[in-house]
Design a protein around this motif. Structure first.
Motif, PDB file in Angstrom:
ATOM      1  N   GLY A 134       0.781  -1.230   0.000  1.00 51.08           N
ATOM      2  CA  GLY A 134       0.000   0.000   0.000  1.00 51.08           C
ATOM      3  C   GLY A 134       0.812   1.280   0.000  1.00 51.08           C
ATOM      4  N   VAL A 136       2.027   4.316  -1.379  1.00 49.63           N
ATOM      5  CA  VAL A 136       1.464   5.044  -2.508  1.00 49.63           C
ATOM      6  C   VAL A 136       2.522   5.426  -3.550  1.00 49.63           C
ATOM      7  CG1 VAL A 136       1.560   7.325  -1.392  1.00 49.63           C
ATOM      8  CG2 VAL A 136      -0.177   6.863  -3.129  1.00 49.63           C
ATOM      9  N   GLN A 169      -5.633   6.887  -2.853  1.00 49.27           N
ATOM     10  CA  GLN A 169      -4.987   7.381  -1.633  1.00 49.27           C
ATOM     11  C   GLN A 169      -4.684   8.881  -1.718  1.00 49.27           C
ATOM     12  OE1 GLN A 169      -2.050   4.909   0.458  1.00 49.27           O
ATOM     13  NE2 GLN A 169      -2.130   3.540  -1.317  1.00 49.27           N
TER      14      GLN A 169
END
Length: 188
Positions: A134, A136, A169
């Motif tokens: 995750g 970004v 995100q």
């Protein structure tokens, strides 16, 4: 019944040994965290030499965050002479423990040939590991690599998928690239 008593005593001894090991491990872990926190405090005060010493103590004990921070210190030459090999070594230790930030930085090093031979496939491999967790920036860079076909086969659908993850995100560059892909009808 005599056999049951023997087994209970053996079990209790095993439990005591395991409890002692757990306590010792927790003390070692607390010491490691304390060393790391002292490194962060020193870093925040601008004392790079002291920070490096504390990070080194925690890194030697296997703490991924400290290994990563020590790697950054070597890359930047803060508190230690600049040494890309040593920086890469500590970052790799952290990255192999699945520390996403270290994986991302290794990806950047390979992408730009900073301190290592430029290798887009190796960069993509490290970006992928960090992106799966995750991170970004790694998701965005992986999208760019798929878009450009660097280190991976060019694949606009895969690029759009990674840009979408980063865009969700709030990563503005990914949002922009995804918008361009929609305008151009590429991969979406």
């Amino acid at each position: 019944q005599g056999g049951d008593g023997f087994m209970k005593k053996k079990f209790l001894r095993l439990c005591v040994v395991l409890l002692l090991l757990l306590l010792i491990t927790n003390v070692a872990t607390a010491d490691t965290v304390d060393d790391y926190k002292k490194g962060v405090d020193a870093l925040n005060k601008g004392d790079y030499v002291e920070a490096t010493q504390w990070f080194h103590k925690a890194a030697e004990k296997g703490m991924a965050e400290a290994q990563s921070q020590l790697g950054f210190m070597y890359l930047k030459g803060e508190g230690v002479p600049q040494d890309y090999l040593e920086g890469e070594r500590w970052l790799r230790k952290a990255a192999e423990q699945e520390y996403a930030l270290a994986q991302y930085v290794l990806g950047m090093m390979y992408c730009y040939g900073e301190g290592v031979a430029q290798d887009f496939e190796e960069a993509a491999r490290w970006f992928f590991k960090a992106a799966k967790q995750g991170l970004v920036e790694a998701q965005y860079n992986l999208g760019v690599m798929y878009c450009d076909g660097e280190g991976v086969p060019q694949d606009f659908k895969e690029a759009a998928r990674w840009f979408f993850k980063a865009a969700k995100q709030g990563y503005s560059e990914a949002q922009y690239n995804l918008g361009v892909m929609y305008c151009d009808g590429q991969g979406v």
